[in-house]
Design a protein around this motif. Sequence first.
Motif, PDB file in Angstrom:
ATOM      1  N   UNK A 188       0.859  -1.178   0.000  1.00 58.17           N
ATOM      2  CA  UNK A 188       0.000   0.000   0.000  1.00 58.17           C
ATOM      3  C   UNK A 188       0.897   1.231   0.000  1.00 58.17           C
ATOM      4  N   UNK A 189       0.841   2.009  -1.065  1.00 57.73           N
ATOM      5  CA  UNK A 189       1.644   3.220  -1.192  1.00 57.73           C
ATOM      6  C   UNK A 189       3.139   2.908  -1.093  1.00 57.73           C
ATOM      7  N   UNK A 190       3.940   3.959  -0.979  1.00 57.14           N
ATOM      8  CA  UNK A 190       5.379   3.800  -0.807  1.00 57.14           C
ATOM      9  C   UNK A 190       5.644   3.723   0.696  1.00 57.14           C
ATOM     10  N   UNK A 191       5.678   2.522   1.219  1.00 55.31           N
ATOM     11  CA  UNK A 191       5.740   2.294   2.659  1.00 55.31           C
ATOM     12  C   UNK A 191       7.172   1.947   3.061  1.00 55.31           C
ATOM     13  N   UNK A 192       7.875   2.919   3.633  1.00 47.54           N
ATOM     14  CA  UNK A 192       9.274   2.696   4.015  1.00 47.54           C
ATOM     15  C   UNK A 192       9.422   1.547   5.004  1.00 47.54           C
ATOM     16  N   UNK A 193       8.498   1.464   5.954  1.00 48.51           N
ATOM     17  CA  UNK A 193       8.571   0.399   6.952  1.00 48.51           C
ATOM     18  C   UNK A 193       8.548  -0.969   6.293  1.00 48.51           C
ATOM     19  N   UNK A 194       7.618  -1.140   5.362  1.00 49.08           N
ATOM     20  CA  UNK A 194       7.541  -2.431   4.661  1.00 49.08           C
ATOM     21  C   UNK A 194       8.791  -2.690   3.830  1.00 49.08           C
ATOM     22  N   UNK A 195       9.292  -1.663   3.170  1.00 47.54           N
ATOM     23  CA  UNK A 195      10.481  -1.846   2.337  1.00 47.54           C
ATOM     24  C   UNK A 195      11.695  -2.179   3.196  1.00 47.54           C
ATOM     25  N   UNK A 208       9.585  -4.827  -6.276  1.00 50.35           N
ATOM     26  CA  UNK A 208       8.520  -4.425  -5.368  1.00 50.35           C
ATOM     27  C   UNK A 208       7.443  -3.717  -6.176  1.00 50.35           C
ATOM     28  N   UNK A 209       6.178  -4.014  -5.849  1.00 46.75           N
ATOM     29  CA  UNK A 209       5.047  -3.388  -6.528  1.00 46.75           C
ATOM     30  C   UNK A 209       4.301  -2.484  -5.552  1.00 46.75           C
ATOM     31  N   UNK A 210       3.715  -1.427  -6.084  1.00 48.33           N
ATOM     32  CA  UNK A 210       3.053  -0.418  -5.265  1.00 48.33           C
ATOM     33  C   UNK A 210       1.624  -0.214  -5.733  1.00 48.33           C
ATOM     34  N   UNK A 211       0.679  -0.289  -4.794  1.00 46.38           N
ATOM     35  CA  UNK A 211      -0.703   0.118  -5.050  1.00 46.38           C
ATOM     36  C   UNK A 211      -0.840   1.544  -4.531  1.00 46.38           C
ATOM     37  N   UNK A 212      -0.978   2.502  -5.441  1.00 49.08           N
ATOM     38  CA  UNK A 212      -0.863   3.899  -5.033  1.00 49.08           C
ATOM     39  C   UNK A 212      -1.872   4.753  -5.785  1.00 49.08           C
ATOM     40  N   UNK A 213      -2.595   5.574  -5.049  1.00 50.56           N
ATOM     41  CA  UNK A 213      -3.647   6.406  -5.641  1.00 50.56           C
ATOM     42  C   UNK A 213      -3.366   7.880  -5.339  1.00 50.56           C
ATOM     43  N   UNK A 214      -3.911   8.405  -4.252  1.00 51.83           N
ATOM     44  CA  UNK A 214      -3.726   9.812  -3.938  1.00 51.83           C
ATOM     45  C   UNK A 214      -2.286  10.196  -3.649  1.00 51.83           C
ATOM     46  N   UNK A 215      -1.423   9.218  -3.316  1.00 49.85           N
ATOM     47  CA  UNK A 215      -0.023   9.502  -3.008  1.00 49.85           C
ATOM     48  C   UNK A 215       0.879   9.478  -4.232  1.00 49.85           C
ATOM     49  N   UNK A 216       0.329   9.185  -5.411  1.00 47.01           N
ATOM     50  CA  UNK A 216       1.162   9.112  -6.607  1.00 47.01           C
ATOM     51  C   UNK A 216       1.955  10.398  -6.864  1.00 47.01           C
ATOM     52  N   UNK A 217       1.385  11.593  -6.644  1.00 52.65           N
ATOM     53  CA  UNK A 217       2.179  12.805  -6.873  1.00 52.65           C
ATOM     54  C   UNK A 217       3.444  12.897  -6.021  1.00 52.65           C
TER      55      UNK A 217
END
Length: 444
Positions: A188-195, A208-217
């Motif tokens: 979910x999004x660019x999650x530093x903790x997960x990475x 790594x794949x990212x599901x990202x919507x409002x955080x894309x900018x």
Amino acid sequence: MHRITPYIRAQRWPALAAAALFLLLASCSTPPVPSKERKVYIDRQDARYVLFRDKKPFIIKGAAGFSNFEALHAAGGNTIRTWDTAGLGDVLDRAHASGIAVIAGIPIPLSRSLGFYKDTARVTALYNACHALVNRYKDHPALLMWCLGNEVDFPYRPRFRPFYKTYNRLLEMIHSQDPDHPVTTALINFDRRCIYNIRWKVKGLDLISLNIFGELPNLERDLKNFSWFWNGPFLISEWGINGPWETETTAWGAPIENTSNKKAEQYLQRYTDHMPVDNPRFLGACIFYWGQKQEVTHTWFSLFSENGAASPIVQTMQQIWTGQPPTHKAPPLKYMLLEGKGARDNILLGPGTVNAAEILFDTAVGDSLRVTWEIVPEDWYTRYRGDVNARKPVVLDSLLLSLKGNKTSFRAPAKEGPYRIFATVSDAYGNFVSANTPFYVVAP
């Protein structure tokens, strides 16, 4: 970075820091380049990562979904991304027939499901099922890669060791049984903790794949600022407009949805301005959702209607993927008014009152358009927090009183609560556009 404990004497800091950094980078080193004899692999050429399929560079022009493969191919897309194995064989066959590659999602329980991961019998059953699945479909010509887990989360704490043990065992099994296809996971999004934890605790993910919507900018900035730790290849496995969880709402909490036409503009703007297509680590992106689904409304993410008509967002993606404009543009819907008001006016209606709604267009339209009106209860109740209902609420069509062109009159529901009125406009070329307005029935 975490602050070093104050008990370390200051004069020892440079040496200790250098040693710690060396060990960190060594443990997070880039995986070795896979054999180029594989059907699908990721190679690093100079500073750029490139995905190869059948020895040819392959840029993912994709969508998330399970259907409409011919339309995807016609629009210039080349990949479908799934997150469930139900009917995977049929998905692979239909995709292959339409010239579409498949990112096959393998669902596993969320990491917080510790009761599952501590249960040896259930973990063994999961392992055996995944083993059988991979061996059954690893040679299918449509398969592009595996996605082990969708938004499962990768936490820090030691109590999650059973999850990591199972995840690494599954990942090792997939690579050993199918060395021809990369394996990823979707965050979910660019999650530093997960990475962080993927680099420390997971062995062998190819990307790594990212599901990202409002955080894309914010993604390009995040990638740059975190490249000191992770500089590997990535895929955007889901992207789109802001979700219902990150958008403006009415006073009673109902998310306000834009018209299909406005959403098409937003998709184009978001892709043009914020998709990191020039980033050397970018392997492609999958738009969400290539089909029809209920998620707060039946139109929020749906790029197709229930009867298979295409939204203007499909035409937007055709323009992005091929550079060619559509032959027949979707109807130029502008907005909807309910008693002369818009959704942001927090419309309150009395039970059983007769009300008027209309849709307006940017330009004049002919008589060939067909307008369908629906009134539905707000998709309000979920059993668990974070869940979404999979079924559209029952349509209250008996409340519609008259239909005339782009206008309708209707009787407000007798029961107090939140509702929406929808208008769907279809043309003769297989296109549709939609608008909806939330309202609240208030008992006297």
